[in-house]
Motif scaffolding. Structure first.
Motif, mmCIF file in Angstrom:
data_model
loop_
_atom_site.group_PDB
_atom_site.id
_atom_site.type_symbol
_atom_site.label_atom_id
_atom_site.label_comp_id
_atom_site.label_asym_id
_atom_site.label_seq_id
_atom_site.Cartn_x
_atom_site.Cartn_y
_atom_site.Cartn_z
ATOM 1 N N ALA A 185 0.825 -1.215 0.000
ATOM 2 C CA ALA A 185 0.000 0.000 0.000
ATOM 3 C C ALA A 185 0.852 1.255 0.000
ATOM 4 O O ALA A 185 0.461 2.280 0.557
ATOM 5 C CB ALA A 185 -0.934 -0.014 1.207
ATOM 6 N N THR A 186 2.009 1.192 -0.654
ATOM 7 C CA THR A 186 2.927 2.319 -0.698
ATOM 8 C C THR A 186 2.580 3.234 -1.867
ATOM 9 O O THR A 186 2.564 2.804 -3.020
ATOM 10 C CB THR A 186 4.377 1.825 -0.850
ATOM 11 O OG1 THR A 186 4.670 0.907 0.202
ATOM 12 C CG2 THR A 186 5.351 2.990 -0.792
ATOM 13 N N ASN A 187 2.284 4.485 -1.563
ATOM 14 C CA ASN A 187 1.978 5.498 -2.589
ATOM 15 C C ASN A 187 0.821 5.069 -3.493
ATOM 16 O O ASN A 187 0.809 5.389 -4.688
ATOM 17 C CB ASN A 187 3.219 5.801 -3.436
ATOM 18 C CG ASN A 187 4.365 6.346 -2.610
ATOM 19 O OD1 ASN A 187 4.159 7.138 -1.688
ATOM 20 N ND2 ASN A 187 5.582 5.926 -2.928
ATOM 21 N N LEU A 188 -0.140 4.358 -2.937
ATOM 22 C CA LEU A 188 -1.286 3.900 -3.707
ATOM 23 C C LEU A 188 -2.380 4.958 -3.748
ATOM 24 O O LEU A 188 -2.577 5.702 -2.786
ATOM 25 C CB LEU A 188 -1.885 2.635 -3.095
ATOM 26 C CG LEU A 188 -1.323 1.260 -3.458
ATOM 27 C CD1 LEU A 188 -2.189 0.194 -2.813
ATOM 28 C CD2 LEU A 188 -1.242 1.062 -4.950
ATOM 29 N N VAL A 189 -3.106 4.992 -4.863
ATOM 30 C CA VAL A 189 -4.355 5.752 -4.912
ATOM 31 C C VAL A 189 -5.488 4.743 -4.981
ATOM 32 O O VAL A 189 -5.287 3.569 -5.312
ATOM 33 C CB VAL A 189 -4.393 6.714 -6.116
ATOM 34 C CG1 VAL A 189 -3.327 7.770 -5.990
ATOM 35 C CG2 VAL A 189 -4.232 5.950 -7.424
ATOM 36 N N GLU A 190 -6.687 5.185 -4.678
ATOM 37 C CA GLU A 190 -7.827 4.282 -4.560
ATOM 38 C C GLU A 190 -8.097 3.497 -5.842
ATOM 39 O O GLU A 190 -8.422 2.304 -5.790
ATOM 40 C CB GLU A 190 -9.061 5.080 -4.162
ATOM 41 C CG GLU A 190 -10.288 4.246 -3.863
ATOM 42 C CD GLU A 190 -11.456 5.108 -3.457
ATOM 43 O OE1 GLU A 190 -12.586 4.790 -3.875
ATOM 44 O OE2 GLU A 190 -11.256 6.108 -2.739
ATOM 45 N N SER A 191 -7.937 4.137 -6.988
ATOM 46 C CA SER A 191 -8.203 3.439 -8.249
ATOM 47 C C SER A 191 -7.270 2.244 -8.428
ATOM 48 O O SER A 191 -7.663 1.223 -9.010
ATOM 49 C CB SER A 191 -8.049 4.399 -9.429
ATOM 50 O OG SER A 191 -6.730 4.938 -9.489
ATOM 51 N N GLU A 192 -6.054 2.323 -7.910
ATOM 52 C CA GLU A 192 -5.095 1.227 -8.041
ATOM 53 C C GLU A 192 -5.453 0.063 -7.127
ATOM 54 O O GLU A 192 -5.391 -1.102 -7.540
ATOM 55 C CB GLU A 192 -3.684 1.724 -7.739
ATOM 56 C CG GLU A 192 -3.144 2.699 -8.768
ATOM 57 C CD GLU A 192 -1.818 3.310 -8.355
ATOM 58 O OE1 GLU A 192 -0.960 3.515 -9.235
ATOM 59 O OE2 GLU A 192 -1.649 3.594 -7.150
ATOM 60 N N SER A 193 -5.819 0.356 -5.890
ATOM 61 C CA SER A 193 -6.182 -0.727 -4.968
ATOM 62 C C SER A 193 -7.453 -1.423 -5.427
ATOM 63 O O SER A 193 -7.578 -2.649 -5.330
ATOM 64 C CB SER A 193 -6.338 -0.196 -3.537
ATOM 65 O OG SER A 193 -7.211 0.914 -3.483
ATOM 66 N N VAL A 194 -8.407 -0.654 -5.974
ATOM 67 C CA VAL A 194 -9.638 -1.244 -6.507
ATOM 68 C C VAL A 194 -9.320 -2.102 -7.721
ATOM 69 O O VAL A 194 -9.828 -3.224 -7.874
ATOM 70 C CB VAL A 194 -10.661 -0.151 -6.868
ATOM 71 C CG1 VAL A 194 -11.843 -0.753 -7.634
ATOM 72 C CG2 VAL A 194 -11.158 0.557 -5.613
ATOM 73 N N GLN A 195 -8.466 -1.608 -8.603
ATOM 74 C CA GLN A 195 -8.091 -2.362 -9.805
ATOM 75 C C GLN A 195 -7.444 -3.694 -9.436
ATOM 76 O O GLN A 195 -7.767 -4.740 -10.004
ATOM 77 C CB GLN A 195 -7.113 -1.543 -10.645
ATOM 78 C CG GLN A 195 -6.586 -2.270 -11.884
ATOM 79 C CD GLN A 195 -5.524 -1.471 -12.612
ATOM 80 O OE1 GLN A 195 -5.353 -0.284 -12.383
ATOM 81 N NE2 GLN A 195 -4.786 -2.125 -13.498
ATOM 82 N N PHE A 196 -6.529 -3.659 -8.490
ATOM 83 C CA PHE A 196 -5.849 -4.875 -8.034
ATOM 84 C C PHE A 196 -6.845 -5.917 -7.542
ATOM 85 O O PHE A 196 -6.832 -7.079 -7.965
ATOM 86 C CB PHE A 196 -4.857 -4.517 -6.928
ATOM 87 C CG PHE A 196 -4.468 -5.664 -6.040
ATOM 88 C CD1 PHE A 196 -3.689 -6.709 -6.522
ATOM 89 C CD2 PHE A 196 -4.901 -5.713 -4.716
ATOM 90 C CE1 PHE A 196 -3.340 -7.786 -5.699
ATOM 91 C CE2 PHE A 196 -4.551 -6.769 -3.891
ATOM 92 C CZ PHE A 196 -3.774 -7.810 -4.388
ATOM 93 N N LEU A 197 -7.723 -5.521 -6.656
ATOM 94 C CA LEU A 197 -8.680 -6.469 -6.082
ATOM 95 C C LEU A 197 -9.671 -6.970 -7.116
ATOM 96 O O LEU A 197 -10.017 -8.154 -7.137
ATOM 97 C CB LEU A 197 -9.415 -5.816 -4.908
ATOM 98 C CG LEU A 197 -8.553 -5.505 -3.678
ATOM 99 C CD1 LEU A 197 -9.350 -4.690 -2.662
ATOM 100 C CD2 LEU A 197 -8.034 -6.788 -3.032
ATOM 101 N N GLN A 198 -10.118 -6.085 -7.996
ATOM 102 C CA GLN A 198 -11.107 -6.496 -8.986
ATOM 103 C C GLN A 198 -10.509 -7.477 -9.990
ATOM 104 O O GLN A 198 -11.166 -8.450 -10.389
ATOM 105 C CB GLN A 198 -11.675 -5.282 -9.715
ATOM 106 C CG GLN A 198 -12.885 -5.615 -10.566
ATOM 107 C CD GLN A 198 -14.022 -6.204 -9.743
ATOM 108 O OE1 GLN A 198 -14.432 -5.644 -8.737
ATOM 109 N NE2 GLN A 198 -14.525 -7.369 -10.157
ATOM 110 N N GLU A 199 -9.259 -7.259 -10.401
ATOM 111 C CA GLU A 199 -8.612 -8.195 -11.316
ATOM 112 C C GLU A 199 -8.525 -9.583 -10.696
ATOM 113 O O GLU A 199 -8.764 -10.599 -11.364
ATOM 114 C CB GLU A 199 -7.213 -7.704 -11.677
ATOM 115 C CG GLU A 199 -7.191 -6.588 -12.701
ATOM 116 C CD GLU A 199 -5.775 -6.253 -13.129
ATOM 117 O OE1 GLU A 199 -4.841 -7.032 -12.823
ATOM 118 O OE2 GLU A 199 -5.591 -5.194 -13.761
#
Length: 247
Positions: free
Chosen positions: A226-240
């Motif tokens: 979770a280093t320098n993450l924005v919300e769109s990236e964390s959502v993208q990771f989980l959704q993939e």
């Protein structure tokens, strides 16, 4: 600051255990996070809505009742000071005893003289932003996939997480959340894993994720620091990852 917040959260867990009916799955011990108030919170501790919170902005404990709210700054307070304050609040508002006892082990040992210190305001802000990121990310994942799970913080491991069936009639369940640094990662990280008949699984022919990675070393699933993450990236990771589990 991370360790101090983990320790401070145990005051909330102890309040849940002191005043709520015990549940077989231990869910009475877990906590919520309110992104509006920046507070980690217990469940309602009484029919009138008494609640104990850990304020991530003020570094304080707050007891809220029908008669208002009282707070105790943690900075400079000892464990003994805090227990006395909590016992006074419990007797005043609930006429019950506050008991600081746990059925799980923590990686910290404290005594009555242990003293909280606000040593790094910027680190406190960073940890607050991580909890907000986790809450908002999981809210979006729940809505997008119609998952049926509350977002809760488990005081033992201190992760923000959910656990839900992949869909109506599915026998696959997924665990998703953000964990604090541990043996898997030395940074806070998002994780996702799936289970069938109680056993962890990986997609039969999983593909590399565009962000994050699959691992199969003790933990079976995918992780993303979770280093320098924005919300769109964390959502993208989980959704993939969810999309691969659904195949």
């Amino acid at each position: 600051m991370k360790d101090q917040l983990h320790i401070a959260a145990q005051y909330l867990a102890a309040a849940n255990m002191s005043f709520l009916e015990k549940k077989a799955d231990d869910s009475h011990t877990n906590l919520g996070f309110n992104t509006d108030t920046m507070c980690m919170e217990t469940y309602d501790l009484s029919p009138s809505g008494d609640k104990l919170s850990l304020n991530y902005k003020q570094f304080s404990l707050e007891w809220t009742s029908q008669s208002g709210a009282t707070s105790l700054s943690l900075d400079g307070k000892t464990h003994g000071d805090i227990l006395q304050w909590l016992q006074e609040r419990a007797q005043t508002h609930l006429s019950k005893n506050y008991v600081y006892e746990f059925h799980y082990d923590l990686p910290y040992t404290i005594d009555a003289d242990y003293t909280f210190k606000l040593t790094d305001v910027r680190q406190l802000e960073h940890l607050r932003n991580l909890r907000i990121l986790a809450q908002h990310t999981l809210e979006r994942i729940i809505n997008k996939n119609a998952l049926n799970s509350p977002i809760r913080i488990w005081p033992h491991h201190f992760d923000t997480g959910i656990y839900a069936s992949l869909g109506e009639g599915s026998d696959v369940f997924i665990g998703i959340g953000m964990a604090i640094p541990d043996t898997i990662s030395d940074k806070h990280y998002f994780y996702i894993s799936a289970y069938k008949n109680g056993n962890a699984i990986l997609p039969a022919s999983y593909k590399d994720l565009s962000i994050g990675q699959w691992i199969d070393q003790g933990f079976k699933g995918a992780i993303l620091p979770a280093t320098n993450l924005v919300e769109s990236e964390s959502v993208q990771f989980l959704q993939e990852a969810i999309d691969q589990y659904k195949k």
